[in-house]
Design an enzyme around this catalytic site. Structure first.
Site, short mmCIF file in Angstrom:
data_model
loop_
_atom_site.label_atom_id
_atom_site.label_comp_id
_atom_site.label_asym_id
_atom_site.label_seq_id
_atom_site.Cartn_x
_atom_site.Cartn_y
_atom_site.Cartn_z
N ARG A 63 -41.99 33.79 -5.06
CA ARG A 63 -41.83 32.63 -4.17
C ARG A 63 -42.32 32.93 -2.76
NH1 ARG A 63 -36.92 32.22 -2.14
NH2 ARG A 63 -35.72 32.48 -4.04
N TYR A 118 -49.05 7.30 7.97
CA TYR A 118 -48.98 7.18 6.50
C TYR A 118 -47.56 6.72 6.13
CZ TYR A 118 -48.92 9.11 1.69
OH TYR A 118 -48.81 9.31 0.34
N ASP A 190 -51.11 14.99 11.29
CA ASP A 190 -51.66 14.83 9.95
C ASP A 190 -53.18 14.79 10.11
OD1 ASP A 190 -52.66 13.91 7.50
OD2 ASP A 190 -50.86 12.69 7.09
N LYS A 215 -56.33 15.94 -1.14
CA LYS A 215 -57.54 15.13 -0.87
C LYS A 215 -58.78 16.03 -0.86
CE LYS A 215 -54.24 12.16 0.07
NZ LYS A 215 -53.49 11.58 -1.03
C1 PLP Z 1 -52.98 10.50 5.44
C2 PLP Z 1 -52.18 11.04 4.31
N1 PLP Z 1 -51.31 12.01 4.56
C3 PLP Z 1 -50.55 12.53 3.57
C4 PLP Z 1 -50.65 12.08 2.28
C5 PLP Z 1 -49.75 12.64 1.23
O1 PLP Z 1 -50.40 13.51 0.39
P1 PLP Z 1 -49.84 13.79 -1.09
O2 PLP Z 1 -50.26 12.62 -1.91
O3 PLP Z 1 -50.50 15.07 -1.46
O4 PLP Z 1 -48.36 13.93 -1.00
C6 PLP Z 1 -51.55 11.07 1.98
C7 PLP Z 1 -51.69 10.58 0.58
O5 PLP Z 1 -52.30 9.57 0.30
C8 PLP Z 1 -52.34 10.53 3.02
O6 PLP Z 1 -53.20 9.53 2.80
#
Ligand code: PLP
Length: 399
Positions: A63, A118, A190, A215
């Site tokens: 871990r 988000y 982010d 992504k």
């Molecule tokens: C801008 C953004 N941040 C974070 C996330 C979250 O990522 P995850 O789907 O891997 O949890 C997304 C997912 O669509 C996103 O568009």
């Protein structure tokens, strides 16, 4: 066997695209193989009781890290640049966001979050953080240095996302960071849209830079992954919280992230070029009122993008002229190469309808027409444009 580029990350002549390929590689430790093995691991055995008591070991427990996780962490650290002192891997982008917020905030703290955030990030703030006595104020994404007026004595962090992943306002991160740091708050970003390849978040004022590795790092729509890169002001708290929560990522998913990272440079360059071509094509269409692509001057914060970013990924939105939703649905249903689905950053193109009206609390979302978000994938861009042309014909027929 080990190359200089693998052991000396400070070599200044190496550009980011090269770092993507060489970062975190240790061929000498891997018997000459280019890639690390996928360590499926929990227990680490010690040579003796004395070694166990003194914790004399390179790796303590599955871990807490393996050569596989270390390879991806090191590669990302090198990509972020010298301001990055540590990288944590989490099981999804959302887990990376929530863990970072938990690492920095405590009961009684106040948090500022962009209104363009988000949506699941907002849900975490309004749900879990509120239950733990942390209050959140949402702010206009275009506020820039004006964020100073919203800071309270208890404001511990400012959360930015540039651009917003539906509405695409490009935030002035350096101005926000200057105001936040002047009052002792940390900046959490982010940075999934641009990645450190196109926006060096830690150099632009962020203390913690988060990516949904799901992504562009993964890049093939086959893995869930989150990453957080931290500077010296934030790393100890982040690392401590990740360890205390017992969070770790399965080795196969880490490996997919590392494998994706190696080609992220060429993929992003293609997303950038193809995305721009489609965005300009859409801007000239009579059905389109406005294109929200950071590289176009019709996007809020375009000048900030031009100043601070070195590229664009394949994700952007358009505001259509006022058509009925049924006509927009006919457009989307007609598309063959664009899938209808959440997430983005994979090789495939996507298109989804969206509406921020009910989400916003600090600003009003009133685009004046239906809105569609596109992810431009790696297909031939002229095929994509042909597909969109057929979609617009279906829209016209459905009016
Ligand atoms: C801008 C953004 N941040 C974070 C996330 C979250 O990522 P995850 O789907 O891997 O949890 C997304 C997912 O669509 C996103 O568009």
């Amino acid at each position: 066997m080990t190359k200089k580029s693998e052991v000396d990350p400070s070599r200044p002549q190496l550009r980011p695209a090269t770092r993507l390929v060489t970062g975190g590689r240790d061929t000498a430790a891997n018997h000459g193989f280019v890639n690390p093995p996928v360590y499926h691991a929990s227990t680490v055995l010690y040579p003796s009781a004395e070694d166990f008591l003194a914790r004399r070991t390179r790796y303590a427990y599955g871990r807490r890290g393996t050569p596989t996780s270390e390879a991806l962490e090191t590669a990302l650290r090198e990509l972020e640049g010298p301001a990055c002192v540590g990288v944590a891997l989490l099981p999804s982008g959302l887990a990376a966001i929530s863990t970072t917020l938990l690492a920095i905030l405590g009961a009684g703290d106040h948090l500022l979050v962009t209104d363009s955030v988000y949506q699941p990030t907002r849900k975490f703030c309004d749900g879990v953080l509120r239950r733990y006595g942390i209050t959140t104020t949402y702010y206009d994404p275009m506020i820039g240095g004006g964020i100073a007026a919203l800071m309270q004595p208890s404001t511990r962090a400012v959360f930015v996302e540039a651009p917003g992943s539906l509405s695409f306002e490009v935030q002035d991160v350096p101005a926000i960071a200057e105001a936040a740091h002047a009052r002792g708050a940390l900046v959490l970003m982010d940075n999934t849209w641009a990645s450190p390849l196109y926006f060096r978040a830690l150099d632009k004022g962020a203390d913690l830079s988060i990516q949904a590795g799901t992504k562009y790092i993964g890049g093939h729509s086959d893995v869930m992954l989150g990453t957080v890169s931290a500077n010296a002001a934030a790393w100890d708290r982040l690392r401590g919280t990740v360890h205390a929560l017992g969070l770790c990522v399965g080795p196969d998913d880490i490996y997919l992230g590392l494998r994706g990272l190696r080609t992220m440079g060429v993929r992003l360059a293609q997303h950038h070029q193809a995305g721009l071509k489609v965005a300009h094509w859409l801007a000239a269409r009579p059905e389109v009122a406005r294109v929200l692509h950071p590289a176009l001057d019709t996007c809020p914060g375009h000048a900030t993008w031009a100043r601070d970013f070195s590229g664009a990924s394949g994700l952007f939105s358009v505001i259509l002229k006022p058509f009925a939703q049924s006509a927009v649905n006919a457009f989307l249903n007609e598309l063959d190469l664009f899938g209808i689905g959440a997430s983005w950053g994979g090789f495939e193109s996507l298109a989804i309808p969206f509406d921020c009206t009910a989400i916003r609390t600090a600003t009003k979302w009133a685009p004046g027409g239906p809105t569609v978000r596109f992810h431009i994938g790696l297909e031939d861009v002229d095929d994509l444009i042909g597909d969109l042309e057929r979609g617009f014909a279906a829209l016209a027929a459905a009016r």
